[in-house]
Design a protein around this motif. Structure first.
Motif, PDB file in Angstrom:
ATOM      1  N   ALA A 145      -3.966   6.240  12.071  1.00  0.00           N
ATOM      2  CA  ALA A 145      -5.250   5.220  12.385  1.00  0.00           C
ATOM      3  C   ALA A 145      -6.027   4.976  10.830  1.00  0.00           C
ATOM      4  O   ALA A 145      -5.842   3.304  10.854  1.00  0.00           O
ATOM      5  CB  ALA A 145      -6.729   6.045  12.477  1.00  0.00           C
ATOM      6  N   GLN A 146      -5.397   5.270  10.206  1.00  0.00           N
ATOM      7  CA  GLN A 146      -5.688   5.131   8.702  1.00  0.00           C
ATOM      8  C   GLN A 146      -4.882   3.469   8.306  1.00  0.00           C
ATOM      9  O   GLN A 146      -5.356   2.571   7.381  1.00  0.00           O
ATOM     10  CB  GLN A 146      -5.464   5.660   6.989  1.00  0.00           C
ATOM     11  CG  GLN A 146      -6.863   7.195   7.240  1.00  0.00           C
ATOM     12  CD  GLN A 146      -6.390   8.214   6.332  1.00  0.00           C
ATOM     13  OE1 GLN A 146      -5.142   8.310   6.338  1.00  0.00           O
ATOM     14  NE2 GLN A 146      -7.255   8.816   5.992  1.00  0.00           N
ATOM     15  N   VAL A 147      -3.739   3.783   8.506  1.00  0.00           N
ATOM     16  CA  VAL A 147      -2.214   2.918   8.217  1.00  0.00           C
ATOM     17  C   VAL A 147      -3.358   2.020   9.049  1.00  0.00           C
ATOM     18  O   VAL A 147      -2.638   0.416   8.695  1.00  0.00           O
ATOM     19  CB  VAL A 147      -0.991   3.439   8.707  1.00  0.00           C
ATOM     20  CG1 VAL A 147       0.434   2.610   8.062  1.00  0.00           C
ATOM     21  CG2 VAL A 147      -1.106   4.639   7.756  1.00  0.00           C
ATOM     22  N   LYS A 203      -3.535  14.661   6.688  1.00  0.00           N
ATOM     23  CA  LYS A 203      -3.355  15.379   8.217  1.00  0.00           C
ATOM     24  C   LYS A 203      -2.869  14.139   8.816  1.00  0.00           C
ATOM     25  O   LYS A 203      -4.103  13.072   8.810  1.00  0.00           O
ATOM     26  CB  LYS A 203      -4.985  14.668   7.965  1.00  0.00           C
ATOM     27  CG  LYS A 203      -6.103  16.216   6.895  1.00  0.00           C
ATOM     28  CD  LYS A 203      -7.298  16.034   7.597  1.00  0.00           C
ATOM     29  CE  LYS A 203      -7.755  16.920   6.793  1.00  0.00           C
ATOM     30  NZ  LYS A 203      -9.854  16.283   7.064  1.00  0.00           N
ATOM     31  N   TRP A 255       0.549   4.842   0.177  1.00  0.00           N
ATOM     32  CA  TRP A 255      -0.047   6.461   0.193  1.00  0.00           C
ATOM     33  C   TRP A 255       0.558   7.572  -0.054  1.00  0.00           C
ATOM     34  O   TRP A 255       1.496   8.059   0.820  1.00  0.00           O
ATOM     35  CB  TRP A 255      -0.656   6.798   1.796  1.00  0.00           C
ATOM     36  CG  TRP A 255      -1.653   6.290   2.416  1.00  0.00           C
ATOM     37  CD1 TRP A 255      -2.619   6.169   2.657  1.00  0.00           C
ATOM     38  CD2 TRP A 255      -1.415   5.162   2.920  1.00  0.00           C
ATOM     39  NE1 TRP A 255      -3.767   5.589   2.868  1.00  0.00           N
ATOM     40  CE2 TRP A 255      -2.738   4.866   4.003  1.00  0.00           C
ATOM     41  CE3 TRP A 255      -0.660   4.071   3.525  1.00  0.00           C
ATOM     42  CZ2 TRP A 255      -3.164   3.762   4.152  1.00  0.00           C
ATOM     43  CZ3 TRP A 255      -0.696   2.810   4.008  1.00  0.00           C
ATOM     44  CH2 TRP A 255      -2.030   2.817   4.337  1.00  0.00           C
ATOM     45  N   VAL A 266       0.577  12.412   2.334  1.00  0.00           N
ATOM     46  CA  VAL A 266      -0.471  12.827   3.684  1.00  0.00           C
ATOM     47  C   VAL A 266      -0.744  14.078   4.164  1.00  0.00           C
ATOM     48  O   VAL A 266      -0.117  14.883   4.582  1.00  0.00           O
ATOM     49  CB  VAL A 266       0.042  12.119   4.956  1.00  0.00           C
ATOM     50  CG1 VAL A 266       0.033  11.880   6.289  1.00  0.00           C
ATOM     51  CG2 VAL A 266       0.340  10.725   4.252  1.00  0.00           C
ATOM     52  N   LYS A 275       0.592  -1.585   0.366  1.00  0.00           N
ATOM     53  CA  LYS A 275      -0.678   0.107  -0.424  1.00  0.00           C
ATOM     54  C   LYS A 275       0.682   0.791  -0.130  1.00  0.00           C
ATOM     55  O   LYS A 275       1.837   1.499   1.150  1.00  0.00           O
ATOM     56  CB  LYS A 275      -0.658   0.178   1.632  1.00  0.00           C
ATOM     57  CG  LYS A 275      -2.398   1.110   1.333  1.00  0.00           C
ATOM     58  CD  LYS A 275      -3.204   1.330   0.560  1.00  0.00           C
ATOM     59  CE  LYS A 275      -4.135   2.819   0.453  1.00  0.00           C
ATOM     60  NZ  LYS A 275      -5.190   2.633  -0.175  1.00  0.00           N
ATOM     61  N   ASP A 327      -5.327   1.131  10.546  1.00  0.00           N
ATOM     62  CA  ASP A 327      -6.684   0.366   9.697  1.00  0.00           C
ATOM     63  C   ASP A 327      -6.699  -0.594   8.361  1.00  0.00           C
ATOM     64  O   ASP A 327      -7.219  -2.126   8.613  1.00  0.00           O
ATOM     65  CB  ASP A 327      -7.552   1.122   9.521  1.00  0.00           C
ATOM     66  CG  ASP A 327      -9.228   0.695   9.300  1.00  0.00           C
ATOM     67  OD1 ASP A 327     -10.124  -0.239   9.507  1.00  0.00           O
ATOM     68  OD2 ASP A 327      -9.721   0.897   7.835  1.00  0.00           O
ATOM     69  N   TYR A 328      -5.920  -0.278   7.853  1.00  0.00           N
ATOM     70  CA  TYR A 328      -5.222  -1.296   6.804  1.00  0.00           C
ATOM     71  C   TYR A 328      -5.254  -2.460   7.310  1.00  0.00           C
ATOM     72  O   TYR A 328      -4.433  -3.068   6.853  1.00  0.00           O
ATOM     73  CB  TYR A 328      -4.241   0.023   5.952  1.00  0.00           C
ATOM     74  CG  TYR A 328      -3.363  -1.015   4.570  1.00  0.00           C
ATOM     75  CD1 TYR A 328      -4.577  -1.114   3.459  1.00  0.00           C
ATOM     76  CD2 TYR A 328      -2.084  -1.528   4.982  1.00  0.00           C
ATOM     77  CE1 TYR A 328      -3.692  -2.519   2.829  1.00  0.00           C
ATOM     78  CE2 TYR A 328      -2.179  -2.495   3.635  1.00  0.00           C
ATOM     79  CZ  TYR A 328      -2.683  -2.223   2.674  1.00  0.00           C
ATOM     80  OH  TYR A 328      -1.924  -3.674   1.637  1.00  0.00           O
ATOM     81  N   ALA A 363      -4.644  12.317  11.825  1.00  0.00           N
ATOM     82  CA  ALA A 363      -6.178  11.534  11.649  1.00  0.00           C
ATOM     83  C   ALA A 363      -4.838   9.787  10.502  1.00  0.00           C
ATOM     84  O   ALA A 363      -6.028   9.050  10.998  1.00  0.00           O
ATOM     85  CB  ALA A 363      -6.292  11.847  10.808  1.00  0.00           C
ATOM     86  N   HIS A 364      -3.920  10.149   9.553  1.00  0.00           N
ATOM     87  CA  HIS A 364      -3.291   9.323   8.918  1.00  0.00           C
ATOM     88  C   HIS A 364      -2.710   8.077  10.059  1.00  0.00           C
ATOM     89  O   HIS A 364      -2.904   6.639   9.757  1.00  0.00           O
ATOM     90  CB  HIS A 364      -2.101   9.823   8.355  1.00  0.00           C
ATOM     91  CG  HIS A 364      -1.486   9.346   7.080  1.00  0.00           C
ATOM     92  ND1 HIS A 364      -2.173   8.714   6.580  1.00  0.00           N
ATOM     93  CD2 HIS A 364       0.001   8.048   7.299  1.00  0.00           C
ATOM     94  CE1 HIS A 364      -1.314   7.581   5.881  1.00  0.00           C
ATOM     95  NE2 HIS A 364      -0.137   7.306   5.990  1.00  0.00           N
TER      96      HIS A 364
END
Length: 87
Positions: free
Chosen positions: A78-80, A72, A67, A70, A65, A82-83, A75-76
């Motif tokens: 949490a995105q990572v 924000k 990104w 980045v 993956k 979650d992935y 908040a990032h």
């Protein structure tokens, strides 16, 4: 990975209690290859520098993956996470 020296990384790892290795790329060779160093817009002007991005590399060395930008930083993570949890 960052342009910071190994010595700076060691201090940051100690100070923050980070349980993993941080990579150092002081000459930006690898960061450039991943699109994490180059021209970016900074205060309305083009500048050469680090482009905040995240790359998840699998155990076999392949990019799982990426990104590329980045926006924000707060908040990032949490995105990572979650992935990674969905993998």
């Amino acid at each position: 990975m960052s342009k910071d020296s190994l010595k700076a990384h060691d201090k940051f790892i100690r100070d923050q209690g980070i349980p993993f290795t941080l990579l150092s790329d002081p000459d930006t060779t690898m960061m450039t290859a991943y699109g994490a160093f180059g021209n970016k817009l900074l205060y309305g002007k083009t500048a050469l520098g680090v482009i905040r991005s995240t790359v998840v590399v699998g155990p076999d060395g392949t990019v799982m993956k990426h990104w590329t930008k980045v926006a924000k930083a707060d908040a990032h993570p949490a995105q990572v996470l979650d992935y990674l949890q969905k993998r």
